[in-house]
Design an enzyme around this catalytic site. Sequence first.
Site, PDB file in Angstrom:
ATOM      1  NE  ARG A  18      49.337  43.740  51.355  1.00 66.40           N
ATOM      2  CZ  ARG A  18      48.009  43.801  51.406  1.00 66.40           C
ATOM      3  NH1 ARG A  18      47.395  43.703  52.579  1.00 66.40           N
ATOM      4  NH2 ARG A  18      47.290  43.952  50.322  1.00 66.40           N
ATOM      5  CE  LYS A  50      46.150  40.708  48.693  1.00 66.02           C
ATOM      6  NZ  LYS A  50      45.093  40.091  49.478  1.00 66.02           N
TER       7      LYS A  50
HETATM    8  C1  COI Z   1      41.717  41.840  48.312  1.00 62.76           C
HETATM    9  O1  COI Z   1      40.874  42.121  49.147  1.00 62.76           O
HETATM   10  O2  COI Z   1      42.211  42.734  47.592  1.00 62.76           O
HETATM   11  C2  COI Z   1      42.180  40.464  48.081  1.00 62.76           C
HETATM   12  O3  COI Z   1      43.206  40.303  47.463  1.00 62.76           O
HETATM   13  C3  COI Z   1      41.376  39.329  48.543  1.00 62.76           C
HETATM   14  C4  COI Z   1      40.979  38.449  47.395  1.00 62.76           C
HETATM   15  C5  COI Z   1      40.533  37.133  47.894  1.00 62.76           C
HETATM   16  C6  COI Z   1      39.907  39.089  46.555  1.00 62.76           C
END
Ligand code: COI
Length: 445
Positions: free
Chosen positions: A182, A285
């Site tokens: 990803r 992301k």
């Molecule tokens: C995750 O779940 O790892 C994330 O990156 C979400 C984040 C908003 C804590």
Amino acid sequence: LRVAIEPRPRWRARSAARASRGARSSARDAARAPQSRATTATTMPATTHATMRATSARATRARTTATATTARARATTTRVAGRRPTRCAVSASSDAAHAEATGAIDWHAMGFGLTTTAYMFKATCELGGEWVVEGVVPYGDLSLSPSSAVLNYGQGVFEGMKAFRTSEGELLVFRPDENAKRCEEGAGRMSMPAVPRDLFRDAVLRTVSANAEYVPPVGMGSLYLRPLLIGTGAILGLGPAPSYTFLVYCSPVASYFKGGQLTPIDLTVEETYHRAAPGGSGSTKCIGNYSPVLKVQLEAKKRGFSDVMYLDAKENKYIEEVSSCNFFCVKGKTISTPSLQGTILPGITRKSICELAAARGFTVEERNVSIDEVMNADECFCTGTAVVVAPVGSVTYKGKTVKFCDGKVGPTSQAMYDELTGIQQGKLPDERGWNVKVPKFPISG
Ligand code: COI
């Protein structure tokens, strides 16, 4: 743009002299880290205050830890300078840190607040060059040009992943190759040189190994890992940064939402704002993917909700995701979740739950899931690395609230949570080979 990640070797260890200089400045940074940790407490959201109060109380003790960190940095400096220290020289200082670190952390008070650890991993890359690995260095602040691409144009991606301690004393990382993949896709979307998958995996395993004492005791949480790939080079006009930094840092964590793991959350459906639109970057992301939700989330929290659900930007009718996690609803033996069409995060927990549910005999449907369908579901839950599996107690939409499972944990959420965490913690057989065992690396680049 030519991102020259040439055939193997695609990454190399940094030269001894440069590494030595870097380790010294990182050690100075590490010694400053506890102060910034105490400051963070004032800006943390309410859900993390309990942890941060504990953290603030620990700030003084943490300064002592910084001294140990500096001592360990010296061991690291000796090592990266090429004069190989004996293994026991490194582990002796590591043991001292272990005693201090584990003594300072109240494993019972942990939520999802930041607890800094001793080490992070670092590699750098010039645009068109190859990755140069500094390796495991003391955790500390970065020094960045004000005109670095990440600060001005948000050129960067990050990952979230977890390591667990098993009752046999092993450390396991959950599906790191999925995160590597990803991250590689995200790098492509953001015009950055990808981190080779083998480097990504090595970096993650070394970060966990170096911070082994920060992995919570069995069943009390996990070590959350945050790989970051950012454009650190300076640039003024819009274009890819001339240089990049890849970091992996970590923090021990427990429950993401207030009330503890498996406490049902109350969601409100957002009617004005959207998270992402077709053709945008909602499925990447990237730095900045989450900050726009804060305005809406903070408002919702003031109104007593745990979090916010977003609808699609085109028809304002289909579920996208919740601020920080994917969404599932259950009707009879069918589990439905929004399909990946470029606007939602392709969660690794989401993917794992789809596989586990199908193996349990559920019909798993990845498709458009309408809000009307959700309001008539038997049960709903959210998934994410940070969130794990969070049962949904209620959904509020256009002034109407629907409660699920009497506001208690539903049977499917419970079963999915038990199976996923059972595998992650090594309590259940890992039939799909999802866990990767962390070797004991000497602390070295
Ligand atoms: C995750 O779940 O790892 C994330 O990156 C979400 C984040 C908003 C804590």
